[in-house]
Design an enzyme around this catalytic site. Structure first.
Site, PDB file in Angstrom:
ATOM      1  N   ASN A   1       8.815  -7.249   4.482  1.00  0.00           N
ATOM      2  CA  ASN A   1       8.813  -5.956   3.787  1.00  0.00           C
ATOM      3  C   ASN A   1       9.937  -5.070   4.306  1.00  0.00           C
ATOM      4  OD1 ASN A   1       7.085  -2.933   4.342  1.00  0.00           O
ATOM      5  ND2 ASN A   1       7.688  -3.559   2.309  1.00  0.00           N
TER       6      ASN A   1
ATOM      7  N   GLN B   1      -6.903  -1.230   1.852  1.00  0.00           N
ATOM      8  CA  GLN B   1      -6.358  -1.029   3.198  1.00  0.00           C
ATOM      9  C   GLN B   1      -7.117   0.069   3.943  1.00  0.00           C
ATOM     10  OE1 GLN B   1      -2.648   1.091   4.296  1.00  0.00           O
ATOM     11  NE2 GLN B   1      -1.926  -0.883   5.062  1.00  0.00           N
TER      12      GLN B   1
ATOM     13  N   CYS C   1       1.631   2.890   9.664  1.00  0.00           N
ATOM     14  CA  CYS C   1       1.867   4.260   9.197  1.00  0.00           C
ATOM     15  C   CYS C   1       2.538   5.095  10.297  1.00  0.00           C
ATOM     16  CB  CYS C   1       0.545   4.916   8.783  1.00  0.00           C
ATOM     17  SG  CYS C   1       0.805   6.591   8.161  1.00  0.00           S
TER      18      CYS C   1
ATOM     19  N   PRO D   1       0.851  -1.186   0.000  1.00  0.00           N
ATOM     20  CA  PRO D   1       0.000   0.000   0.000  1.00  0.00           C
ATOM     21  C   PRO D   1       0.886   1.236   0.000  1.00  0.00           C
ATOM     22  CG  PRO D   1       0.070  -0.995   2.190  1.00  0.00           C
ATOM     23  CD  PRO D   1       0.804  -1.916   1.273  1.00  0.00           C
TER      24      PRO D   1
HETATM   25  C1  LIG Z   1       5.053   7.260  -0.363  1.00  0.00           C
HETATM   26  C2  LIG Z   1       4.737   6.148   0.610  1.00  0.00           C
HETATM   27  C3  LIG Z   1       3.417   5.915   0.953  1.00  0.00           C
HETATM   28  C4  LIG Z   1       3.097   4.870   1.844  1.00  0.00           C
HETATM   29  N1  LIG Z   1       1.786   4.640   2.143  1.00  0.00           N
HETATM   30  C5  LIG Z   1       1.459   3.570   2.930  1.00  0.00           C
HETATM   31  C6  LIG Z   1       0.088   3.235   3.181  1.00  0.00           C
HETATM   32  O1  LIG Z   1      -0.840   3.891   2.682  1.00  0.00           O
HETATM   33  N2  LIG Z   1      -0.162   2.171   4.003  1.00  0.00           N
HETATM   34  C7  LIG Z   1       0.864   1.420   4.564  1.00  0.00           C
HETATM   35  O2  LIG Z   1       0.578   0.446   5.289  1.00  0.00           O
HETATM   36  N3  LIG Z   1       2.147   1.712   4.317  1.00  0.00           N
HETATM   37  C8  LIG Z   1       2.468   2.755   3.513  1.00  0.00           C
HETATM   38  N4  LIG Z   1       3.787   2.998   3.233  1.00  0.00           N
HETATM   39  C9  LIG Z   1       4.825   2.078   3.731  1.00  0.00           C
HETATM   40  C10 LIG Z   1       5.156   1.030   2.661  1.00  0.00           C
HETATM   41  O3  LIG Z   1       4.018   0.233   2.349  1.00  0.00           O
HETATM   42  C11 LIG Z   1       6.319   0.116   3.104  1.00  0.00           C
HETATM   43  O4  LIG Z   1       5.941  -0.573   4.269  1.00  0.00           O
HETATM   44  C12 LIG Z   1       7.599   0.873   3.382  1.00  0.00           C
HETATM   45  O5  LIG Z   1       7.869   1.839   2.371  1.00  0.00           O
HETATM   46  C13 LIG Z   1       8.793  -0.106   3.465  1.00  0.00           C
HETATM   47  O6  LIG Z   1       8.911  -0.842   2.275  1.00  0.00           O
HETATM   48  P1  LIG Z   1      10.031  -0.496   1.153  1.00  0.00           P
HETATM   49  O7  LIG Z   1      11.359  -0.501   1.846  1.00  0.00           O
HETATM   50  O8  LIG Z   1       9.846  -1.572   0.119  1.00  0.00           O
HETATM   51  O9  LIG Z   1       9.720   0.893   0.642  1.00  0.00           O
HETATM   52  C14 LIG Z   1       4.134   4.063   2.392  1.00  0.00           C
HETATM   53  C15 LIG Z   1       5.458   4.318   2.040  1.00  0.00           C
HETATM   54  C16 LIG Z   1       5.774   5.334   1.162  1.00  0.00           C
HETATM   55  C17 LIG Z   1       7.219   5.559   0.778  1.00  0.00           C
END
Ligand SMILES: Cc1cc2nc3c(=O)[nH]c(=O)nc-3n(C[C@H](O)[C@H](O)[C@H](O)COP(=O)(O)O)c2cc1C
Length: 339
Positions: A220, A81, A120, A19
């Site tokens: 993740n 979500q 979040c 998400p």
């Molecule tokens: C721009 C942005 C928006 C995000 N929005 C959400 C969200 O709406 N819900 C959520 O559970 N995590 C959100 N996250 C967290 C990501 O889903 C993820 O857990 C986090 O970036 C770590 O993963 P990565 O290292 O692959 O980026 C967001 C992250 C970023 C960078």
């Protein structure tokens, strides 16, 4: 090999698009699915906002949350979500989303699952006790998951962080509560809230969660390549992986991982081919949101697609000035032709 099953849903390679508020809209979800993601998750939707929007008497049926929660048949399997801290609002929002009964709904189908946001880190969310702030209240976590599971017939999944801060890493304990409350799958972002998005994840937390529950666990955090995904799976024993920033501008990360899992070679498409995919995404954004909003929101995606290429900085500043699809397309095609 890394097949993940929860409810009646099977993810052949265990690969999920995370998400991403402001990023994982339908157009991007479709691109990621086409590149090999088995499963995608919507941008987060406020349960309370969705519930309150039902009380407004808006003749035009406008609802920001309603738009975010809508699901088309061709994008399944996907989860919507929700975030919030009150079990009643969370349960009611989940029920409305499954039933497609809310103002602003343009869904063709219910989602495959409801995902609950417990990760979040944004202050405006945690200040209300929502998102990662829930990790400080495991009892409430149990109440929320129980209420949402009871309200819907589709599977409920949950996304958590390692804990609130380094002194309260409680993901394994929270994971047990989530499983006992009826959730069907769990994703662990292996950082605490305190760490926000700083470099480096603690994969041992994912291992500990995996050893604590029997529902599938997606790992993740910081997956940018097939090597990252494979090492995450072998080091932690997680069932699959969820990718966020690594897919922004590079949905082919999913193709690369699928190829690695299947023992096939992977060749990155040419810049010109990648830009045509990006432009398909922009056309879908415009079809859905109109040209003004679609073009404005496309700019960040297109900047990511240019990342690492020669002339990217100059292209980015031209993209930022563009006001129409035609302008965006000619900048990208010029760049793709030179690459
Ligand atoms: C721009 C942005 C928006 C995000 N929005 C959400 C969200 O709406 N819900 C959520 O559970 N995590 C959100 N996250 C967290 C990501 O889903 C993820 O857990 C986090 O970036 C770590 O993963 P990565 O290292 O692959 O980026 C967001 C992250 C970023 C960078």
């Amino acid at each position: 090999m890394s097949q993940v099953t929860f409810g009646k849903i099977t993810l052949p390679h265990g690969l999920a698009l995370a998400p991403l508020a402001g990023v994982s809209d339908r157009a991007f979800r479709r691109v990621c699915r086409a590149c090999g993601a088995d499963f995608t998750v919507s941008e987060m939707v406020s349960a309370k906002a969705l519930c309150y929007e039902q009380r407004k008497k808006d003749p035009k049926n406008r609802s920001v949350s309603g738009q975010l929660a809508s699901v088309m048949a061709d994008e399944l399997p996907m989860a919507v979500q929700i975030f919030g801290s009150e079990p009643d609002f969370m349960a009611e929002a989940a029920r409305m989303i499954e039933a497609n009964e809310y103002i602003g709904c343009v869904s063709e189908v219910p989602p495959s699952a409801i995902d609950i946001n417990m990760g979040c880190p944004v202050r405006k969310v945690t200040a209300n006790g929502e998102g990662s702030a829930l990790l400080k209240n495991p009892k409430l976590i149990g109440e929320i998951v129980t209420a949402v599971v009871k309200a819907v017939s589709i599977p409920v999944t949950v996304k958590i962080r390692a804990g609130w801060d380094r002194d309260s890493v409680n993901a394994p304990e929270v994971a047990r509560i989530i499983e006992a409350s009826g959730a069907a799958m769990l994703t662990v972002h292996a950082r605490t809230r305190e760490q926000m998005y700083e470099p480096g994840v603690d994969r041992s937390v994912i291992t500990a969660v995996k050893n604590s529950v029997s529902i599938p666990v997606l790992g993740n955090g910081d997956i940018y390549t097939a090597a990252d995904a494979l090492s995450m799976m072998t080091e932690t024993g997680c069932d699959g992986v969820m990718i966020a920033r690594g897919a922004m501008g590079n949905p082919w990360v999913f193709s690369e991982i699928c190829a690695a899992l299947d023992g096939r070679d992977f060749a990155m498409p040419s810049a010109a081919e990648r830009f045509e995919v990006a432009l398909t995404q922009v056309r879908e954004m415009i079809a859905e949101k109109g040209e003004r909003v679609g073009v404005a929101e496309a700019k960040k995606h297109l900047s990511w697609y240019c990342h690492g290429m020669e002339g990217a900085a100059a292209a980015r500043s031209r993209l930022m000035q563009a006001v129409s699809y035609d302008e965006l397309a000619s900048i990208l095609r010029e760049m793709g032709g030179k690459a």
